[in-house]
Enzyme design. Structure first.
Site, short mmCIF file in Angstrom:
data_model
loop_
_atom_site.label_atom_id
_atom_site.label_comp_id
_atom_site.label_asym_id
_atom_site.label_seq_id
_atom_site.Cartn_x
_atom_site.Cartn_y
_atom_site.Cartn_z
N CYS A 137 18.55 3.00 -6.63
CA CYS A 137 19.34 3.31 -7.82
C CYS A 137 18.72 2.65 -9.05
O CYS A 137 18.22 1.54 -8.99
CB CYS A 137 20.79 2.85 -7.72
SG CYS A 137 21.66 3.52 -6.31
N ARG A 152 13.47 5.16 -8.35
CA ARG A 152 14.39 4.30 -7.61
C ARG A 152 15.43 5.08 -6.82
O ARG A 152 16.17 4.51 -6.01
CB ARG A 152 15.10 3.34 -8.57
CG ARG A 152 14.17 2.50 -9.38
CD ARG A 152 14.93 1.59 -10.31
NE ARG A 152 15.69 0.59 -9.59
CZ ARG A 152 15.21 -0.56 -9.16
NH1 ARG A 152 13.95 -0.88 -9.42
NH2 ARG A 152 15.96 -1.42 -8.51
N TRP A 176 20.37 6.48 -5.35
CA TRP A 176 19.86 6.60 -3.98
C TRP A 176 21.06 6.23 -3.11
O TRP A 176 21.51 5.08 -3.10
CB TRP A 176 18.71 5.62 -3.75
CG TRP A 176 18.02 5.80 -2.45
CD1 TRP A 176 17.03 6.69 -2.15
CD2 TRP A 176 18.25 5.07 -1.24
NE1 TRP A 176 16.63 6.56 -0.84
CE2 TRP A 176 17.37 5.57 -0.26
CE3 TRP A 176 19.13 4.04 -0.88
CZ2 TRP A 176 17.33 5.08 1.04
CZ3 TRP A 176 19.09 3.54 0.41
CH2 TRP A 176 18.20 4.07 1.35
N ASN A 217 23.83 -0.90 -9.09
CA ASN A 217 22.74 -0.83 -8.10
C ASN A 217 22.96 -2.00 -7.14
O ASN A 217 23.04 -3.15 -7.58
CB ASN A 217 21.40 -0.97 -8.84
CG ASN A 217 20.23 -1.20 -7.89
OD1 ASN A 217 19.24 -1.82 -8.28
ND2 ASN A 217 20.31 -0.73 -6.68
N GLY A 218 23.09 -1.69 -5.86
CA GLY A 218 23.33 -2.75 -4.88
C GLY A 218 24.37 -2.31 -3.88
O GLY A 218 24.66 -1.11 -3.76
N GLU A 272 -2.09 2.45 7.10
CA GLU A 272 -1.72 2.81 5.73
C GLU A 272 -1.93 4.31 5.50
O GLU A 272 -1.10 4.98 4.88
CB GLU A 272 -2.54 1.97 4.74
CG GLU A 272 -2.27 2.25 3.27
CD GLU A 272 -0.83 2.04 2.83
OE1 GLU A 272 0.00 1.54 3.61
OE2 GLU A 272 -0.53 2.43 1.70
N LYS A 300 1.01 6.87 4.42
CA LYS A 300 0.92 7.71 3.21
C LYS A 300 1.14 9.17 3.57
O LYS A 300 1.89 9.87 2.90
CB LYS A 300 -0.45 7.58 2.53
CG LYS A 300 -0.76 6.31 1.80
CD LYS A 300 0.05 6.05 0.56
CE LYS A 300 1.31 5.29 0.88
NZ LYS A 300 1.36 3.88 0.68
N GLU A 340 4.85 9.88 4.56
CA GLU A 340 5.89 9.77 3.54
C GLU A 340 5.79 10.84 2.46
O GLU A 340 6.82 11.22 1.91
CB GLU A 340 5.98 8.35 2.95
CG GLU A 340 4.84 7.89 2.13
CD GLU A 340 5.00 6.44 1.67
OE1 GLU A 340 6.12 5.96 1.53
OE2 GLU A 340 3.96 5.79 1.46
N HIS A 346 -4.97 4.19 26.40
CA HIS A 346 -3.80 3.63 27.08
C HIS A 346 -2.54 4.43 26.80
O HIS A 346 -1.44 3.92 26.95
CB HIS A 346 -3.63 2.16 26.68
CG HIS A 346 -4.83 1.34 26.99
ND1 HIS A 346 -5.14 0.92 28.27
CD2 HIS A 346 -5.86 0.92 26.20
CE1 HIS A 346 -6.28 0.25 28.25
NE2 HIS A 346 -6.74 0.24 27.01
N LYS A 357 11.62 3.61 -4.34
CA LYS A 357 10.49 2.68 -4.41
C LYS A 357 10.86 1.25 -4.06
O LYS A 357 10.10 0.53 -3.45
CB LYS A 357 9.88 2.72 -5.80
CG LYS A 357 8.62 1.88 -5.86
CD LYS A 357 7.59 2.49 -6.76
CE LYS A 357 6.27 1.78 -6.63
NZ LYS A 357 5.47 2.22 -5.50
C1 F6R Z 1 5.05 2.92 0.99
C2 F6R Z 1 5.81 1.95 0.25
C3 F6R Z 1 6.75 1.08 0.98
C4 F6R Z 1 6.73 -0.35 0.38
C5 F6R Z 1 7.82 -1.20 1.03
C6 F6R Z 1 7.77 -2.64 0.54
O1 F6R Z 1 4.23 3.68 0.18
O2 F6R Z 1 5.68 1.86 -0.94
O3 F6R Z 1 6.47 1.04 2.34
O4 F6R Z 1 5.47 -0.91 0.60
O5 F6R Z 1 9.08 -0.66 0.72
O6 F6R Z 1 7.96 -2.72 -0.83
P1 F6R Z 1 7.59 -4.03 -1.64
O7 F6R Z 1 6.12 -4.21 -1.55
O8 F6R Z 1 8.06 -3.78 -3.02
O9 F6R Z 1 8.31 -5.17 -0.97
#
Ligand code: F6R
Length: 608
Positions: free
Chosen positions: A2, A27, A74, A100-101, A481, A485, A488, A504, A603
């Site tokens: 949010c 967000r 969100w 937000n929270g 990673e 990517k 997601e 395995h 995010k």
């Molecule tokens: C993936 C992504 C998330 C963040 C995770 C941690 O692309 O962005 O997996 O890496 O939510 O976020 P931070 O680094 O802000 O603690």
């Protein structure tokens, strides 16, 4: 999770609110809404879905008024719907709240409010706040909010307006981010800096437990008990251009291409004239470093993958054993952490709830905690003993890209510093590694200009439903990673394995429909990686190999080859990441996905 914005000043509030929400949409984007005081009316507009729906509604039916609050959601409590969209109002419709929270005791509060005759219309935890303000209000909004906050358990960033005080926004925070942009004759409350940058770079970072009374003329900050607080003012280094797309199709693409700059900025000034790695943030004497018996890394998601790279480097160079845990596991498993442990908490946003809880847990157990974050003034910077900043600039795309490679750069510096302090590497070796590291931004710049072959690889993935990513050594976190990517932003299932693990179990998955990415850069396990490629190809899989420039052999083994610049084995995580980021991006675009705002994601994960 949010985004909230509040505006008071001479402009039309909806213009500022919608503009600010657009910069906070990363967000959350389940619904959006605004509440604006227009004369003697509190106008509320809310729409399900992306901000564009709300923007359209306001274009059709404009709202005047120069004070208001807005929200992009969100969903946590209650499905995405118009009733559950913020702002929420009280029974009289004179008070509006954005939040937000999570209010953890909202269920008890709802029962109490309903018993007292309040009519709650949504399924949200937030609506209770609006009704509580109504219940406690006796002519002073700040006082009423203070009383309400004393009743709340959980986390909140709040902005509240009341028709009775049409020049005031009251803002408060606990465990959720909130800043106030300080303008000339106008002030803007927001969850994050990009929302205020069009108007000001002077920002007040509200601390936990503080309450702000915001008017056009100024901001008064008090602690929860009413005592005056000394506000913390930050001048933001970057400008609005850094938070805009700048001609790129998407923020994610722009951010991928910003990596050379992010790496340069993060590495700047880290080598002293005396050959000593500069990391004053560590604030430890050589004796204190010598006393470190173990390093524990905590992080989530992409930051966790950067932590996996750091584990390899710290163990290889400083010879200190390193544990690594996802923050949500660390905090609940009674971790073995004490005064001889250095805990490294990696979080680009500095606001991830699980990582913050892990930091607290580690501090309570007497460990020294270093945070690695990209956001100045974020929560983790106040809770950790020291902070190493990545200087990647704002990252708006939900999928982390430039902040990941910047984290690796910062953690490489940390590993070198620990090695130097421990006397585990010779001066010559540190100097040689540093020279190579300092050259990586230029190599990545050249690499980004030469990755046209990714387009062809992306076609192999376009219609896949599942895929595998394999690697060895530093290729393992890169594979993880790459898989994250891809899943997601393109919604293709992707799994990553240490290539040696394939026989395995995972090899059972291989069919001609499953494309496989193998990180096969040169190093002491190169030949093993080539064998793994042959094994999956023998079962019909199509292989994309990420290999080192000049490796002519690999083309005989893989359908697609993407090359990265030649760097030494331990430093190749950064260049090897670039192709997997771009691959995910191109595949997602071919599939018509919204790469900047993937479904179900936000995010910054400020709830557990
Ligand atoms: C993936 C992504 C998330 C963040 C995770 C941690 O692309 O962005 O997996 O890496 O939510 O976020 P931070 O680094 O802000 O603690």
């Amino acid at each position: 999770m949010c985004g909230i914005v509040g505006y008071v000043g001479p402009r039309r509030a909806t213009d500022v609110l919608i503009g600010g929400l657009a910069r906070l949409e990363y967000r959350g984007y389940d619904s959006a809404g605004v509440a604006v005081i227009d004369g003697d009316v509190l106008e509320v507009q809310r729409r399900v879905g992306k901000l564009a729906n709300l923007r359209e509604a306001i274009t059709v039916k404009p709202i005047e008024g120069s004070i208001g609050i807005g929200h992009t959601r969100w969903a946590t409590h209650g499905r995405p719907s118009e009733e559950n969209a913020h702002p929420h109002t009280d029974c009289s419709g004179r008070i509006a709240v954005v939040h937000n929270g999570i209010i953890e005791n909202y269920s008890d509060l709802r029962s109490e409010l309903a018993a007292a005759g309040h009519v709650l219309r949504s399924e949200t935890d937030t609506e209770t706040v609006a009704h509580l303000v109504e219940a406690y209000y006796e002519g002073d909004l700040v006082e009423a909010v203070r009383k309400v906050l004393a009743r709340l358990r959980g986390s909140y960033a709040l902005a509240i307006v009341h028709l009775d005080s049409p020049d005031e926004i009251v803002a408060a925070r606990r465990d959720s981010p909130l800043i106030i942009g300080l303008g000339e004759g106008e002030n803007i409350v927001a969850s994050d800096i990009p929302a205020v940058l069009e108007y000001t770079r002077k920002v007040l970072a509200l601390r936990d437990g503080q309450v702000a009374l915001v008017t056009a003329e100024g901001v008064t900050v008090t602690e929860l008990d009413g005592t005056p607080a000394e506000p913390e003012i930050i001048m933001v280094e970057w400008d609005l251009a850094a938070a805009e797309k700048g001609g790129y199709e998407d923020f994610m693409l722009k951010e991928i291409y910003e990596q050379p700059k992010a790496l340069r900025e993060t590495l700047r000034g880290r080598m002293g004239a005396d050959g000593v790695i500069q990391l004053s943030e560590l604030a430890m004497t050589p004796e204190q470093v010598a006393a470190i018996e173990r390093v524990t890394i905590i992080a989530c998601g992409t930051s966790y993958h950067a932590g996996l790279v750091a584990k390899q480097l710290i163990e290889a160079w400083a010879r200190i054993p390193v544990d690594i845990d996802v923050s949500s596991e660390f905090r609940y498993r009674d971790p073995i952490v004490d005064a001889r442990t250095l805990v490294v908490a990696i979080t680009q946003s500095g606001e991830t709830a699980d990582t913050l809880a892990g930091v607290r847990e580690a501090c309570e157990r007497g460990a020294k905690v270093m945070a690695v974050t990209n956001v100045v003034g974020s929560r983790v910077t106040r809770e950790a003993d020291g902070v190493i900043y990545t200087h990647a600039g704002p990252e708006i795309g939900v999928a982390a890209t430039k902040t990941f490679t910047a984290q690796i750069a910062a953690l490489t510096v940390l590993a070198l510093r620990l090695a130097q302090a421990k006397g585990a590497l010779s001066e010559e070796r540190v100097a040689a590694l540093w020279d190579e590291l300092a050259h990586i931004p230029d190599l990545v710049e050249a690499e980004l200009e030469d990755l046209g072959s990714i387009d062809e690889c992306a076609l192999a993935f376009k219609d896949a439903t599942s895929s595998l990513f394999l690697g060895r050594g530093s290729g393992v976190p890169v594979a993880m990673e790459g898989a994250l990517k891809l899943k997601e932003i393109s919604y293709i299932h992707a799994e990553a394995y240490a290539a040696g693990e394939m026989k395995h179990g995972p090899i059972a998955l291989i069919t001609p429909d499953i494309p496989v990415v193998v990180i096969a850069t040169q190093g002491h396990t190169y030949e093993k990686a080539v064998s793994n490629i042959q094994e999956v190809r023998a079962r019909g899989a199509q292989v994309v190999a990420v290999a080192t420039a000049g490796d002519d052999e690999i083309a005989h083994h893989a359908e697609y080859v993407v090359t990265i610049p030649r760097v030494s084995e331990q430093l190749c995580a950064i260049p090897a990441t670039i192709p997997v980021q771009l691959l995910a991006y191109r595949v997602a675009k071919l599939r018509g996905c919204n790469v900047d705002q993937p479904r179900n994601l936000a995010k910054s994960v400020t709830v557990e």
